[in-house]
Scaffold this active site. Sequence first.
Site, PDB file in Angstrom:
ATOM      1  CD  GLU A 285      -6.938   8.888  -3.124  1.00 14.47           C
ATOM      2  OE1 GLU A 285      -7.033   8.082  -2.179  1.00 14.47           O
ATOM      3  OE2 GLU A 285      -6.346   8.622  -4.176  1.00 14.47           O
TER       4      GLU A 285
ATOM      5  CE  LYS B 205      -4.370   3.766  -8.825  1.00 15.14           C
ATOM      6  NZ  LYS B 205      -3.052   4.356  -8.460  1.00 15.14           N
TER       7      LYS B 205
HETATM    8  P1  PGA Z   1      -2.954   8.537  -7.726  1.00 14.56           P
HETATM    9  O1  PGA Z   1      -2.815   7.799  -6.335  1.00 14.56           O
HETATM   10  O2  PGA Z   1      -4.343   8.377  -8.230  1.00 14.56           O
HETATM   11  O3  PGA Z   1      -2.612   9.942  -7.341  1.00 14.56           O
HETATM   12  O4  PGA Z   1      -1.934   7.912  -8.641  1.00 14.56           O
HETATM   13  C1  PGA Z   1      -3.488   6.659  -5.980  1.00 14.56           C
HETATM   14  C2  PGA Z   1      -2.556   5.552  -5.612  1.00 14.56           C
HETATM   15  O5  PGA Z   1      -1.325   5.682  -5.653  1.00 14.56           O
HETATM   16  O6  PGA Z   1      -3.047   4.470  -5.292  1.00 14.56           O
HETATM   17 ZN    ZN Z   2      -0.974   3.432  -5.006  1.00 16.43          ZN
END
Ligand code: PGA
Ligand code: ZN
Length: 412
Positions: free
Chosen positions: A199, A331
């Site tokens: 990221e 998400k």
């Molecule tokens: P991921 O991580 O997109 O790799 O699941 C992001 C998070 O855990 O917030």
């Molecule tokens: Zn997370």
Amino acid sequence: MPSITSITGRVCYNSRGQETVEIDVMTDQKYLGRTCAPSGASVGKYEVVNFPKNKVDHALQMLNSNINKFIGLEASDTETIFDTLRTIDDTSDYSKVGGAIAYALSIAAVDSAAKALNVPMLKVLKKNGIYRFPIPLGNVLGGGAHAGPGTPDIQEFLVVPIGAKSINEALRMNFEVHRELKNVIEHKDKEFTYGRGDEGAWAPKMNDVEALDAVEKACNNCGFKIDKDIAMGVDFATSSLWDENSKSYVYIRSGRKFTSARQIEFVSNVIKDYKLIYAEDPVHEEAFEDMAELTKRFRNVYVTGDDLLVTNVERLEKAKKYNACNAAILKVNQAGSLHDAMDFSKKANENNIRLITSHRSGESIDTHLVHIAIATNSKMIKSGVLGGERISKLNEMLRLSETGLMDGMAEV
Ligand code: PGA
Ligand code: ZN
């Protein structure tokens, strides 16, 4: 009202270079909505299935053999699109069609509706009311599933520009800390390669405590007062550390092994010592009672469920019963379609669970995330600091600040 006239799916790549799907939805034969599905690295056990049988081609075949069912539908009607998806796939985890298709199709439809109606997408999702910018969480240092050996066991060390008066100022503060942190790390490790994780966060050779100290130092060096101008946050992402066999948290890189009780004490000390405002997944995805203990201890901290809740309404209801958290990650691709996620956001808001809309570590340059965050009244947004796929979202907020629609920053 704009109606869907064609749909095209294709294989594309995410920011990790992994195959994913992108879907074009056309309304009224001329308005193109386009969405690429993201994917996570530290994936929660209860997230929907991204691709059926783990195959992108399989997902596209499912889409192609069902396109006719979506032609003629009203593109902004997320519920009808959800219902239609459910006629193809009635499983609870989208294992027939795949969450990636549900995600990309449902968001591309709203994207094309927004273009047809000539309004920003957030106006399609939330027709009126007050629109506020979520505070951008800056992931400035990382380890865990997002970076390689030698980096911290903890996944994300974040900064939260709580004192920023505008989105512009908030972003500038995050960039400033990220930049200064490079100097702090370099000072400590002369061989620092400037390596970054998935990221864009720095991925230095450091243990967890050194990482926390480095972020704190970078904030201080920038002249930001901790707890007033800026606060620190952590995504512990502990489901990646939890070992079910030994019932302990295994910090492989630093060689520590914690019982559940020790983990709660460790997290409590980190929260107190670094005045954290934000603690995500401080215990593993099944540990509702331990989460409740931390929520009880730290009422002013965003004790946040990500893998714990996986943007799932039933998991949210369970968390509510336990008083397990006071904040939730949103998400969309954990839930599947945009309607699933909007439903989750509604229930979270009704229950005073504060929302943090989040990207995934494997992303695209799409900017829909920002519109979803604003339309769901999210208090914060996780979209990283550096890298084109992170910057695209941050820049979208700057564009929106010119529209006259926005009414300042969300209150944390
Ligand atoms: P991921 O991580 O997109 O790799 O699941 C992001 C998070 O855990 O917030
Ligand atoms: Zn997370």
